[in-house]
Design a protein around this motif. Structure first.
Motif, PDB file in Angstrom:
ATOM      1  N   LEU A  70       0.827  -1.205   0.000  1.00 25.72           N
ATOM      2  CA  LEU A  70       0.000   0.000   0.000  1.00 25.72           C
ATOM      3  C   LEU A  70       0.859   1.251   0.000  1.00 25.72           C
ATOM      4  O   LEU A  70       1.950   1.273   0.583  1.00 25.72           O
ATOM      5  CB  LEU A  70      -0.910   0.036   1.233  1.00 25.72           C
ATOM      6  CG  LEU A  70      -1.847  -1.143   1.469  1.00 25.72           C
ATOM      7  CD1 LEU A  70      -2.617  -0.944   2.772  1.00 25.72           C
ATOM      8  CD2 LEU A  70      -2.807  -1.314   0.307  1.00 25.72           C
ATOM      9  N   GLY A  71       0.346   2.282  -0.625  1.00 25.88           N
ATOM     10  CA  GLY A  71       0.981   3.585  -0.594  1.00 25.88           C
ATOM     11  C   GLY A  71       0.059   4.593   0.056  1.00 25.88           C
ATOM     12  O   GLY A  71      -1.165   4.491  -0.061  1.00 25.88           O
ATOM     13  N   ALA A  72       0.650   5.543   0.753  1.00 23.11           N
ATOM     14  CA  ALA A  72      -0.114   6.672   1.285  1.00 23.11           C
ATOM     15  C   ALA A  72       0.111   7.838   0.332  1.00 23.11           C
ATOM     16  O   ALA A  72       1.247   8.292   0.163  1.00 23.11           O
ATOM     17  CB  ALA A  72       0.351   7.018   2.697  1.00 23.11           C
ATOM     18  N   GLY A  75      -2.593  13.555  -2.821  1.00 23.25           N
ATOM     19  CA  GLY A  75      -2.747  13.887  -4.231  1.00 23.25           C
ATOM     20  C   GLY A  75      -2.029  12.835  -5.046  1.00 23.25           C
ATOM     21  O   GLY A  75      -2.275  11.642  -4.900  1.00 23.25           O
ATOM     22  N   GLU A  76      -1.084  13.245  -5.879  1.00 20.37           N
ATOM     23  CA  GLU A  76      -0.301  12.304  -6.658  1.00 20.37           C
ATOM     24  C   GLU A  76       1.055  11.996  -6.020  1.00 20.37           C
ATOM     25  O   GLU A  76       1.808  11.187  -6.538  1.00 20.37           O
ATOM     26  CB  GLU A  76      -0.079  12.866  -8.082  1.00 20.37           C
ATOM     27  CG  GLU A  76      -1.355  12.981  -8.899  1.00 20.37           C
ATOM     28  CD  GLU A  76      -2.065  11.634  -9.044  1.00 20.37           C
ATOM     29  OE1 GLU A  76      -1.395  10.648  -9.394  1.00 20.37           O
ATOM     30  OE2 GLU A  76      -3.279  11.577  -8.777  1.00 20.37           O
ATOM     31  N   ARG A  77       1.358  12.653  -4.904  1.00 19.47           N
ATOM     32  CA  ARG A  77       2.650  12.445  -4.250  1.00 19.47           C
ATOM     33  C   ARG A  77       2.592  11.236  -3.325  1.00 19.47           C
ATOM     34  O   ARG A  77       1.682  11.098  -2.518  1.00 19.47           O
ATOM     35  CB  ARG A  77       3.044  13.682  -3.441  1.00 19.47           C
ATOM     36  CG  ARG A  77       4.475  13.625  -2.915  1.00 19.47           C
ATOM     37  CD  ARG A  77       4.827  14.849  -2.093  1.00 19.47           C
ATOM     38  NE  ARG A  77       4.302  14.774  -0.732  1.00 19.47           N
ATOM     39  CZ  ARG A  77       4.624  15.620   0.249  1.00 19.47           C
ATOM     40  NH1 ARG A  77       5.451  16.631  -0.007  1.00 19.47           N
ATOM     41  NH2 ARG A  77       4.110  15.488   1.457  1.00 19.47           N
ATOM     42  N   LEU A  78       3.600  10.363  -3.450  1.00 24.70           N
ATOM     43  CA  LEU A  78       3.706   9.198  -2.578  1.00 24.70           C
ATOM     44  C   LEU A  78       4.404   9.603  -1.290  1.00 24.70           C
ATOM     45  O   LEU A  78       5.561   9.994  -1.295  1.00 24.70           O
ATOM     46  CB  LEU A  78       4.492   8.089  -3.282  1.00 24.70           C
ATOM     47  CG  LEU A  78       4.670   6.784  -2.496  1.00 24.70           C
ATOM     48  CD1 LEU A  78       3.330   6.099  -2.258  1.00 24.70           C
ATOM     49  CD2 LEU A  78       5.623   5.844  -3.245  1.00 24.70           C
ATOM     50  N   ASP A  79       3.678   9.495  -0.167  1.00 26.67           N
ATOM     51  CA  ASP A  79       4.221   9.924   1.114  1.00 26.67           C
ATOM     52  C   ASP A  79       4.671   8.769   2.002  1.00 26.67           C
ATOM     53  O   ASP A  79       5.441   8.966   2.938  1.00 26.67           O
ATOM     54  CB  ASP A  79       3.171  10.744   1.878  1.00 26.67           C
ATOM     55  CG  ASP A  79       3.176  12.205   1.471  1.00 26.67           C
ATOM     56  OD1 ASP A  79       3.635  12.503   0.352  1.00 26.67           O
ATOM     57  OD2 ASP A  79       2.716  13.050   2.263  1.00 26.67           O
ATOM     58  N   GLY A  80       4.184   7.565   1.747  1.00 35.51           N
ATOM     59  CA  GLY A  80       4.555   6.435   2.590  1.00 35.51           C
ATOM     60  C   GLY A  80       4.218   5.122   1.912  1.00 35.51           C
ATOM     61  O   GLY A  80       3.398   5.081   0.988  1.00 35.51           O
ATOM     62  N   VAL A  81       4.856   4.049   2.383  1.00 36.13           N
ATOM     63  CA  VAL A  81       4.662   2.715   1.794  1.00 36.13           C
ATOM     64  C   VAL A  81       4.698   1.680   2.906  1.00 36.13           C
ATOM     65  O   VAL A  81       5.461   1.810   3.867  1.00 36.13           O
ATOM     66  CB  VAL A  81       5.763   2.376   0.756  1.00 36.13           C
ATOM     67  CG1 VAL A  81       5.425   1.073   0.025  1.00 36.13           C
ATOM     68  CG2 VAL A  81       5.953   3.508  -0.232  1.00 36.13           C
ATOM     69  N   LEU A 150      -1.183   3.967   7.068  1.00 40.74           N
ATOM     70  CA  LEU A 150      -0.801   2.716   6.418  1.00 40.74           C
ATOM     71  C   LEU A 150      -0.944   1.520   7.363  1.00 40.74           C
ATOM     72  O   LEU A 150      -1.405   0.457   6.954  1.00 40.74           O
ATOM     73  CB  LEU A 150       0.634   2.810   5.908  1.00 40.74           C
ATOM     74  CG  LEU A 150       0.837   3.722   4.692  1.00 40.74           C
ATOM     75  CD1 LEU A 150       2.315   3.963   4.446  1.00 40.74           C
ATOM     76  CD2 LEU A 150       0.178   3.135   3.456  1.00 40.74           C
ATOM     77  N   MET A 151      -0.536   1.692   8.627  1.00 41.92           N
ATOM     78  CA  MET A 151      -0.682   0.606   9.589  1.00 41.92           C
ATOM     79  C   MET A 151      -2.146   0.227   9.772  1.00 41.92           C
ATOM     80  O   MET A 151      -2.504  -0.958   9.796  1.00 41.92           O
ATOM     81  CB  MET A 151      -0.075   0.997  10.935  1.00 41.92           C
ATOM     82  CG  MET A 151       1.421   0.819  11.031  1.00 41.92           C
ATOM     83  SD  MET A 151       1.986  -0.918  10.888  1.00 41.92           S
ATOM     84  CE  MET A 151       1.231  -1.661  12.335  1.00 41.92           C
TER      85      MET A 151
END
Length: 208
Positions: A70-72, A75-81, A150-151
């Protein structure tokens, strides 16, 4: 209203085109992680190169093993995985070592030997009971709430599968946060630097 919507964090399956972006998020999150401080290359540029290659491999391994990936997104920016293996007790397939080989070569024999020593020690602490392994979670340093989101999202998916969870927290602060989310301490492993890795367990609510 549109600005608020664009800035809102949302968790979803990692986009296919974000494999390298995910590796870079992990690299930024773990550059100064206690495990890599104890085992990785000493020079920052070298460690960054190794981690980027390694985490790119980890994302591909996660896709190949059909992990929860999963990604957080803001918008279109990936902030976490986050990467969670629902069949966490299963070992790494042979092709996984092929993918990791680039990072191993870049790291060099000393860093690789240190990493394998710690990795093997942590592997021996894994529970025998079937479980989901919450393998990696990382977020941008400037992204508030990405890790928590994400958790919660990954845990909900694993709960629907009816499996307990297992993870390693690499700092006391991380362990405390996980305890607030329903995890409990199992064992502790002391790194050569004196830092402590805490292994943690979470029962599946449907089976408690």
């Amino acid at each position: 209203m549109s600005v608020a919507t664009e800035n809102q964090l949302k968790a979803r399956d990692l986009d296919r085109g974000d494999n390298l972006a995910a590796a870079r998020v992990f690299t930024a999150a773990f550059m100064d992680d206690p495990i890599w401080q104890a085992t990785g290359p000493r020079r920052a540029w070298h460690r960054r190169l190794v981690l980027t290659a390694l985490y790119y491999a980890e994302v591909l391994i996660a896709r190949g093993r059909r992990a929860v990936l999963l990604g957080a997104y803001r918008g279109e920016r990936l902030d976490g995985v986050i990467i969670v293996f629902p069949d966490g007790e299963r070992g790494l397939p042979w092709w996984g070592w092929v993918l990791r080989s680039v990072a191993i070569i870049i790291a060099g024999p000393r860093a690789t030997a240190r990493s394998l020593t710690v990795s093997n020690a942590l592997d021996r602490l894994h529970p025998e009971q079937a479980h989901a392994h919450f393998w990696l979670i990382g977020s941008r340093p400037d992204s508030l709430g990405a890790g928590y989101l994400l958790m919660r999202s990954a845990t909900a998916r694993i709960d629907r599968l009816g499996r307990p969870g297992y993870l390693e927290a690499t700092s006391p602060e991380m362990a405390e946060v996980k305890e607030l989310l329903g995890w409990r301490v199992r064992e502790r492993y002391t790194l050569p630097t004196g830092a402590v890795v805490t292994t943690m367990w979470r029962d599946c609510p449907s089976r408690v």
